[in-house]
Scaffold this motif. Sequence first.
Motif, PDB file in Angstrom:
ATOM      1  N   ARG A 334      21.909  15.868   6.077  1.00 12.74           N
ATOM      2  CA  ARG A 334      22.566  15.146   7.173  1.00 12.74           C
ATOM      3  C   ARG A 334      21.782  13.905   7.562  1.00 12.74           C
ATOM      4  NH1 ARG A 334      23.720  12.231  10.399  1.00 12.74           N
ATOM      5  NH2 ARG A 334      24.965  12.415  12.316  1.00 12.74           N
ATOM      6  N   ALA A 335      20.466  13.982   7.541  1.00 14.26           N
ATOM      7  CA  ALA A 335      19.643  12.845   7.954  1.00 14.26           C
ATOM      8  C   ALA A 335      19.769  11.654   7.012  1.00 14.26           C
ATOM      9  CB  ALA A 335      18.184  13.284   8.050  1.00 14.26           C
ATOM     10  N   ASP A 336      20.234  11.908   5.783  1.00 13.12           N
ATOM     11  CA  ASP A 336      20.340  10.842   4.792  1.00 13.12           C
ATOM     12  C   ASP A 336      21.729  10.204   4.746  1.00 13.12           C
ATOM     13  OD1 ASP A 336      17.702  11.287   4.017  1.00 13.12           O
ATOM     14  OD2 ASP A 336      18.324  12.883   2.624  1.00 13.12           O
ATOM     15  N   VAL A 337      22.615  10.641   5.629  1.00 16.99           N
ATOM     16  CA  VAL A 337      23.974  10.110   5.656  1.00 16.99           C
ATOM     17  C   VAL A 337      24.064   9.011   6.705  1.00 16.99           C
ATOM     18  CG1 VAL A 337      26.405  10.667   6.054  1.00 16.99           C
ATOM     19  CG2 VAL A 337      24.916  12.328   4.934  1.00 16.99           C
ATOM     20  N   SER A 338      24.697   7.906   6.342  1.00 20.89           N
ATOM     21  CA  SER A 338      24.806   6.790   7.276  1.00 20.89           C
ATOM     22  C   SER A 338      25.772   7.118   8.411  1.00 20.89           C
ATOM     23  CB  SER A 338      25.311   5.541   6.538  1.00 20.89           C
ATOM     24  OG  SER A 338      26.664   5.715   6.152  1.00 20.89           O
ATOM     25  N   ASN A 339      25.558   6.477   9.550  1.00 12.58           N
ATOM     26  CA  ASN A 339      26.450   6.671  10.688  1.00 12.58           C
ATOM     27  C   ASN A 339      27.866   6.202  10.376  1.00 12.58           C
ATOM     28  OD1 ASN A 339      24.532   7.816  12.402  1.00 12.58           O
ATOM     29  ND2 ASN A 339      23.816   5.816  13.137  1.00 12.58           N
ATOM     30  N   VAL A 340      27.968   5.222   9.477  1.00 13.73           N
ATOM     31  CA  VAL A 340      29.292   4.735   9.082  1.00 13.73           C
ATOM     32  C   VAL A 340      30.090   5.863   8.436  1.00 13.73           C
ATOM     33  CG1 VAL A 340      30.542   3.149   7.572  1.00 13.73           C
ATOM     34  CG2 VAL A 340      28.518   2.358   8.814  1.00 13.73           C
ATOM     35  N   ASP A 341      29.453   6.615   7.538  1.00 15.50           N
ATOM     36  CA  ASP A 341      30.149   7.721   6.876  1.00 15.50           C
ATOM     37  C   ASP A 341      30.436   8.860   7.847  1.00 15.50           C
ATOM     38  OD1 ASP A 341      30.472   6.609   4.414  1.00 15.50           O
ATOM     39  OD2 ASP A 341      28.721   7.556   3.498  1.00 15.50           O
ATOM     40  N   LEU A 347      32.019  12.736   3.458  1.00 21.09           N
ATOM     41  CA  LEU A 347      30.738  13.143   2.870  1.00 21.09           C
ATOM     42  C   LEU A 347      30.714  12.663   1.440  1.00 21.09           C
ATOM     43  CD1 LEU A 347      28.046  14.667   2.972  1.00 21.09           C
ATOM     44  CD2 LEU A 347      29.289  16.733   2.295  1.00 21.09           C
ATOM     45  N   ARG A 348      29.861  11.700   1.186  1.00 20.65           N
ATOM     46  CA  ARG A 348      29.767  11.141  -0.167  1.00 20.65           C
ATOM     47  C   ARG A 348      28.489  11.628  -0.847  1.00 20.65           C
ATOM     48  NH1 ARG A 348      31.238   4.790   0.275  1.00 20.65           N
ATOM     49  NH2 ARG A 348      29.599   4.798   1.869  1.00 20.65           N
ATOM     50  N   ASN A 349      28.406  11.295  -2.133  1.00 20.68           N
ATOM     51  CA  ASN A 349      27.222  11.617  -2.945  1.00 20.68           C
ATOM     52  C   ASN A 349      27.003  13.114  -3.122  1.00 20.68           C
ATOM     53  OD1 ASN A 349      26.425   8.901  -3.456  1.00 20.68           O
ATOM     54  ND2 ASN A 349      25.627   8.777  -1.364  1.00 20.68           N
ATOM     55  N   VAL A 350      28.106  13.896  -3.059  1.00 23.78           N
ATOM     56  CA  VAL A 350      28.051  15.273  -3.544  1.00 23.78           C
ATOM     57  C   VAL A 350      28.240  15.188  -5.058  1.00 23.78           C
ATOM     58  CG1 VAL A 350      29.091  17.547  -3.469  1.00 23.78           C
ATOM     59  CG2 VAL A 350      29.014  16.140  -1.386  1.00 23.78           C
ATOM     60  N   LYS A 351      27.289  15.683  -5.806  1.00 19.02           N
ATOM     61  CA  LYS A 351      27.312  15.475  -7.252  1.00 19.02           C
ATOM     62  C   LYS A 351      27.230  16.806  -7.997  1.00 19.02           C
ATOM     63  CE  LYS A 351      25.042  10.959  -6.864  1.00 19.02           C
ATOM     64  NZ  LYS A 351      23.862  10.126  -7.266  1.00 19.02           N
ATOM     65  N   THR A 352      28.068  16.930  -9.014  1.00 23.05           N
ATOM     66  CA  THR A 352      27.969  18.056  -9.932  1.00 23.05           C
ATOM     67  C   THR A 352      27.682  17.527 -11.328  1.00 23.05           C
ATOM     68  OG1 THR A 352      30.344  18.043 -10.412  1.00 23.05           O
ATOM     69  CG2 THR A 352      29.599  19.436  -8.590  1.00 23.05           C
ATOM     70  N   LYS A 353      26.999  18.336 -12.087  1.00 26.01           N
ATOM     71  CA  LYS A 353      26.670  17.949 -13.456  1.00 26.01           C
ATOM     72  C   LYS A 353      26.685  19.199 -14.317  1.00 26.01           C
ATOM     73  CE  LYS A 353      23.032  15.814 -16.285  1.00 26.01           C
ATOM     74  NZ  LYS A 353      21.661  15.214 -16.278  1.00 26.01           N
ATOM     75  N   TYR A 354      27.402  19.137 -15.430  1.00 23.71           N
ATOM     76  CA  TYR A 354      27.378  20.274 -16.349  1.00 23.71           C
ATOM     77  C   TYR A 354      27.648  19.777 -17.765  1.00 23.71           C
ATOM     78  CZ  TYR A 354      32.513  20.086 -16.002  1.00 23.71           C
ATOM     79  OH  TYR A 354      33.814  19.677 -16.024  1.00 23.71           O
ATOM     80  N   SER A 355      27.273  20.584 -18.721  1.00 17.43           N
ATOM     81  CA  SER A 355      27.489  20.257 -20.127  1.00 17.43           C
ATOM     82  C   SER A 355      28.653  21.083 -20.659  1.00 17.43           C
ATOM     83  CB  SER A 355      26.230  20.560 -20.952  1.00 17.43           C
ATOM     84  OG  SER A 355      25.141  19.779 -20.508  1.00 17.43           O
ATOM     85  N   LEU A 356      29.505  20.432 -21.445  1.00 16.25           N
ATOM     86  CA  LEU A 356      30.609  21.152 -22.057  1.00 16.25           C
ATOM     87  C   LEU A 356      30.094  22.014 -23.207  1.00 16.25           C
ATOM     88  CD1 LEU A 356      33.320  18.343 -22.182  1.00 16.25           C
ATOM     89  CD2 LEU A 356      33.299  20.328 -20.684  1.00 16.25           C
TER      90      LEU A 356
END
Length: 371
Positions: A334-341, A347-356
């Motif tokens: 939460r502390a890293d999220v801008s007041n604008v968002d 909520l941006r910059n939720v990231k998933t990563k996986y290999s097929l």
Amino acid sequence: MEAVTILKTHDDVHITDTIQNLPVDGTIAVNLLVEGQDATVKSNVFYVLDDLPDAGYDENSAVYANVEAMFDVDDFQGPVQVLAYPNEEVPDITGATATPTGDGATVTAKMVPGVVRALEDHALDGAYWNVLVTDDADTIKAAADFLYANQKGLLVTQLSKIADLQALSVYATSTYTEKNKLGILINTITKNTDNHIAAQAAAYASMNLLLDWMHIGNLTQFVQDDWTPVEIDQIIAANGLTVLNKSGDLMLSSSKTANGNFIDNSFIKQYNHDELLKATQKWMNGKKYVNYSDDDIQELLTTIKTELTVLGSQGLIAKKLDGDPDCDATAPNRADVSNVDVTARRLRNVKTKYSLPNAIETIYINNTVTL
């Protein structure tokens, strides 16, 4: 043709897929696309073969033959949705455009091929597999372009001429080249138009979550054509799928989309995307109030990681050397999220990563014989 955006469902979750090297609650198993008799889209859903004649598809029709082939696949119970697409161009679902003039405006309706309009209406009905009953190149390209642009569903055709297969391969490899999209056009080929291998393969695929298409085989209408060795090489080079005798089993020759991607990768990428979206959306739906706090952000992250674990257990994510699924998910504190968002409630910059996952398709054996 210009890409058309599907406007049918609404989600508060937005997922951006990044492709790197290394059914969504649907009730429809397979869509069968066939040219209709007029300028309207007609949809019929069939759970049993006997209902087709009452809908105007008698036993001598191409629709009946294809649906019959599907229901002849062991354990396939449908349903099959038959989409009769308009036999001419029709207005696009996104509506008309107005150009201002000196005394008002000129209204122009954007026109799209009939098959595109049918897919606009029904591409989100639940089927991943769309079987197109035509060898008309323009219709195939129009349908494939739409599905490729939206990355929703795969298109399976059945051709009879190698020249047509090669032409579509050239088109696909030069057109379907976007970095973060995978191919969706699958071209089967057989000389015998009475054998509906595309329909049977799609029906079989609809029952198997994890499937390498070159291991689809021994279906009732899988018969090897008398292709010459040179012709077989041409078919494989054009990323076509035909039936071959592999050590006594009649199997599809390969497992690639027309532009050279692997069919299983294209399907799994779409399936995983849909399951992640569904899990995240259901998490939001189940909360009366999603608080912009570390606790709720971590709860969201746990939901996503749990879904990735489920997909990994189903074989839809590659495994690391230790046997765990090769995936990860992160979200900002939460502390890293801008007041604008925060003010905009996003909520941006939720990231998933996986290999097929990758299948083994070719095996090399060194055999030493001692005299």
